[in-house]
Design an enzyme around this catalytic site. Structure first.
Site, PDB file in Angstrom:
ATOM      1  N   HIS A 101       0.870  -1.174   0.000  1.00 15.48           N
ATOM      2  CA  HIS A 101       0.000   0.000   0.000  1.00 15.48           C
ATOM      3  C   HIS A 101       0.914   1.233   0.000  1.00 15.48           C
ATOM      4  O   HIS A 101       1.131   1.877   1.031  1.00 15.48           O
ATOM      5  CB  HIS A 101      -0.926  -0.009   1.215  1.00 15.48           C
ATOM      6  CG  HIS A 101      -2.078  -0.957   1.084  1.00 15.48           C
ATOM      7  ND1 HIS A 101      -1.944  -2.311   1.249  1.00 15.48           N
ATOM      8  CD2 HIS A 101      -3.394  -0.732   0.788  1.00 15.48           C
ATOM      9  CE1 HIS A 101      -3.131  -2.895   1.068  1.00 15.48           C
ATOM     10  NE2 HIS A 101      -4.017  -1.957   0.782  1.00 15.48           N
ATOM     11  N   GLU A 135      -5.651  -3.498  -7.288  1.00 17.40           N
ATOM     12  CA  GLU A 135      -6.928  -2.765  -7.384  1.00 17.40           C
ATOM     13  C   GLU A 135      -6.789  -1.465  -8.173  1.00 17.40           C
ATOM     14  O   GLU A 135      -7.409  -0.453  -7.857  1.00 17.40           O
ATOM     15  CB  GLU A 135      -7.495  -2.515  -5.980  1.00 17.40           C
ATOM     16  CG  GLU A 135      -7.782  -3.819  -5.236  1.00 17.40           C
ATOM     17  CD  GLU A 135      -8.174  -3.629  -3.777  1.00 17.40           C
ATOM     18  OE1 GLU A 135      -8.469  -2.479  -3.396  1.00 17.40           O
ATOM     19  OE2 GLU A 135      -8.174  -4.624  -3.032  1.00 17.40           O
ATOM     20  N   TYR A 158     -14.550  -8.414  -2.635  1.00 12.27           N
ATOM     21  CA  TYR A 158     -15.357  -8.308  -1.426  1.00 12.27           C
ATOM     22  C   TYR A 158     -16.813  -8.420  -1.869  1.00 12.27           C
ATOM     23  O   TYR A 158     -17.259  -7.695  -2.753  1.00 12.27           O
ATOM     24  CB  TYR A 158     -15.068  -6.995  -0.701  1.00 12.27           C
ATOM     25  CG  TYR A 158     -13.699  -7.015  -0.054  1.00 12.27           C
ATOM     26  CD1 TYR A 158     -13.545  -7.402   1.278  1.00 12.27           C
ATOM     27  CD2 TYR A 158     -12.564  -6.700  -0.786  1.00 12.27           C
ATOM     28  CE1 TYR A 158     -12.291  -7.455   1.868  1.00 12.27           C
ATOM     29  CE2 TYR A 158     -11.303  -6.753  -0.210  1.00 12.27           C
ATOM     30  CZ  TYR A 158     -11.173  -7.132   1.116  1.00 12.27           C
ATOM     31  OH  TYR A 158      -9.923  -7.201   1.696  1.00 12.27           O
ATOM     32  N   GLU A 206      -7.354 -11.414  -2.848  1.00 13.70           N
ATOM     33  CA  GLU A 206      -7.799 -10.775  -1.602  1.00 13.70           C
ATOM     34  C   GLU A 206      -9.311 -10.939  -1.544  1.00 13.70           C
ATOM     35  O   GLU A 206     -10.005 -10.578  -2.497  1.00 13.70           O
ATOM     36  CB  GLU A 206      -7.405  -9.290  -1.593  1.00 13.70           C
ATOM     37  CG  GLU A 206      -7.719  -8.558  -0.305  1.00 13.70           C
ATOM     38  CD  GLU A 206      -7.234  -7.103  -0.344  1.00 13.70           C
ATOM     39  OE1 GLU A 206      -6.161  -6.846  -0.926  1.00 13.70           O
ATOM     40  OE2 GLU A 206      -7.934  -6.233   0.192  1.00 13.70           O
ATOM     41  N   TRP A 244      -8.716 -11.454   3.911  1.00 12.04           N
ATOM     42  CA  TRP A 244      -8.202 -10.353   4.719  1.00 12.04           C
ATOM     43  C   TRP A 244      -8.409 -10.669   6.198  1.00 12.04           C
ATOM     44  O   TRP A 244      -9.149 -11.591   6.554  1.00 12.04           O
ATOM     45  CB  TRP A 244      -8.891  -9.052   4.332  1.00 12.04           C
ATOM     46  CG  TRP A 244      -7.989  -7.851   4.423  1.00 12.04           C
ATOM     47  CD1 TRP A 244      -8.170  -6.747   5.208  1.00 12.04           C
ATOM     48  CD2 TRP A 244      -6.780  -7.620   3.693  1.00 12.04           C
ATOM     49  NE1 TRP A 244      -7.149  -5.848   5.021  1.00 12.04           N
ATOM     50  CE2 TRP A 244      -6.268  -6.360   4.095  1.00 12.04           C
ATOM     51  CE3 TRP A 244      -6.055  -8.362   2.754  1.00 12.04           C
ATOM     52  CZ2 TRP A 244      -5.082  -5.820   3.587  1.00 12.04           C
ATOM     53  CZ3 TRP A 244      -4.880  -7.828   2.238  1.00 12.04           C
ATOM     54  CH2 TRP A 244      -4.414  -6.571   2.655  1.00 12.04           C
TER      55      TRP A 244
END
Length: 362
Positions: A131, A193, A268, A292, A324
Site C-alpha cells: 500500500h 486494485e 469483497y 484478496e 483479509w
C-alpha cells in the site's frame, strides 16, 4: 501372402504400442523471470498444475497485517484455533502508505521478514503486497488522487517525485533481498486494485476509463518489475496482477504476459456465486487466484463454506485465496472449519512431502 500380412500387422501393432507406452512429456509452467531461482521455478510450476487435481487443489491464505504496525502471527493463530488448520499462504504488507513520515521511504518496513522466513521453513508460502505512499507528496496520501501529469513526474527518476518512488522501491528491494538470501520464494502483488478509484496509482473516477492513465499504470508496473528483476537481480518473485472485482476494466491495465505469473481478483462480496471477472481473468491464460477476499458486510454473518463451494462450482481454476484479517477473517465469520477442511482446500503442512512438493498432476 497371409503370413506376410500378419507379420506386417504385428509390426504395426508393436510400433503403435511403443508410441502409446512412451511417457507423456510434462508441461512446465515457468515464471516470467527467465533467471528465477530453481525453488521459485518449482513452486510456480506446482501452483500452475493445482487445477488438474481432484482434491487438495486450492491453497488457503490469510493476511497477517502491515509490517511493524499490525503484522503478527495472530491471524494464523486465530484460524488455527477456529479450524485446527493453518493457512497455506500468509501475507504481509511492506508499505504503510498512510503514514506521515520525514522521508517517504520510512513508510516501508520489512520487519515481518523473520516470520515469513519461518512460515516458509515450516511449510507455508509468503505473500507480500504494497500500500505505497504517494510520491507526489512528501509522504502518506496513499488514497489521494493525482493527475496524469503528476503520474508522469513519478515515473521520471530525475524529478523529486521520481526520487521518492525510487527510495521506496530501494527499501522494498532490500527487504525482498533478505528473503531471497534465505531461498524463500514470494508471491509479490504490487499496485493492486488499479481499476478502482481509491489508490493513487489507479483510476480517479468511478468506472470512468482513462486510456492515458492505463498507459501510465502499465509503465509504473513495468518500471517496478525491471527494477526488482534487472537492476536488483531479485529472482525469487512470483508476480501477481490483481484488479478489483467490483470495478470495470479488469484486464485493461494488464501489463502483458511477460510481466505477470498469476492473475487474480480482489473480491469483497455478499454472494460468492456472483463475483465478476473470473472469465475475463482466466482468458489471459495465467494461473488464477482470489488474491484478496472478504465479505462486503463485515459483521460476522458471512458463511465462508459458501465461498469454497462457489469456487468448486463456478471458479474451478482457482489455485489459492487470501482472506483479509480483522472483521473479514474466516476466523470471525461462519463456515471457517468447512472452508479449511474441504476436500479441495490445501493448508500449511500439506504442500510438501518431505523435501519435495507434493506430486504434480498433468
Amino acid at each position: 501372402m497371409f503370413k506376410k500380412h500378419t507379420i506386417s500387422l504385428l509390426i504395426i501393432f508393436l510400433l503403435a504400442s511403443a508410441v502409446l507406452a512412451k511417457p507423456i512429456e510434462a508441461h512446465t509452467v515457468s515464471p516470467v523471470n527467465p533467471n528465477a531461482q530453481q525453488t521459485t521455478k518449482t513452486v510456480m510450476n506446482w501452483l500452475a498444475h493445482l487445477p488438474n487435481r481432484t482434491e487438495n487443489r486450492v491453497l488457503s491464505g490469510a493476511f497477517g497485517g502491515y509490517s511493524h504496525d499490525t503484522f503478527s502471527m495472530a491471524e494464523a493463530d486465530r484460524i488455527r484455533s477456529a479450524t485446527g488448520q493453518s493457512p497455506a499462504i500468509y501475507g504481509c504488507d511492506y508499505a504503510r502508505g498512510w503514514l506521515e513520515t520525514a522521508n517517504i521511504e520510512d513508510s516501508i518496513d520489512v520487519s515481518c521478514n523473520g516470520d515469513l522466513m519461518s512460515y516458509w521453513k515450516n511449510g507455508g508460502i509468503p505473500q507480500i503486497s504494497l500500500h505505497l505512499a504517494n510520491p507526489a507528496f512528501q509522504s502518506g496520501h496513499f488514497k489521494t488522487p493525482i493527475t496524469n501529469d503528476q503520474y508522469k513526474k513519478i515515473l521520471d527518476s530525475s524529478t523529486v517525485e521520481g526520487k521518492r518512488l525510487n527510495a521506496m522501491l530501494s527499501k522494498i528491494a532490500d527487504g525482498l533481498q533478505e528473503l531471497e538470501n534465505q531461498g524463500v520464494p514470494v508471491l509479490f502483488r504490487p499496485l493492486h486494485e488499479m481499476n478502482g478509484e481509491w489508490f493513487w496509482w489507479g483510476l480517479t473516477s468511478y468506472n470512468q476509463k482513462d486510456n492515458e492513465r492505463i498507459s501510465l499504470y502499465k509503465q509504473l508496473y513495468k518500471k517496478i518489475y525491471h527494477y526488482m528483476t534487472d537492476t536488483r537481480g531479485l529472482d525469487h518473485l512470483i508476480w501477481v496482477y490483481s484488479p478489483d472485482a467490483n470495478r470495470d476494466f479488469k484486464t485493461d491495465f494488464y501489463p502483458g504476459a511477460s510481466y505477470v505469473d498469476i492473475v487474480g481478483l480482489d473480491a469483497y462480496f455478499q454472494d460468492a456465486y456472483s463475483i465478476n471477472g473470473y472469465d475475463q481473468l482466466t482468458a489471459l491464460n495465467k494461473p488464477f487466484a482470489f488474491t484478496e477476499v472478504g465479505p462486503q458486510t463485515a459483521n460476522g454473518s458471512f458463511d465462508y463454506s459458501l465461498f469454497i463451494n462457489a469456487i468448486k462450482q463456478k471458479y474451478p481454476k482457482t489455485i489459492y485465496f487470501l482472506a483479509w484479517n480483522d472483521e473479514w477473517s474466516a476466523a470471525v465469520n461462519k463456515g471457517a472449519s468447512a472452508l479449511y477442511h474441504d476436500s479441495w482446500t490445501l493448508n500449511k503442512g500439506e504442500i510438501w512431502n518431505g523435501d519435495s512438493l507434493t506430486p504434480i498432476v498433468e
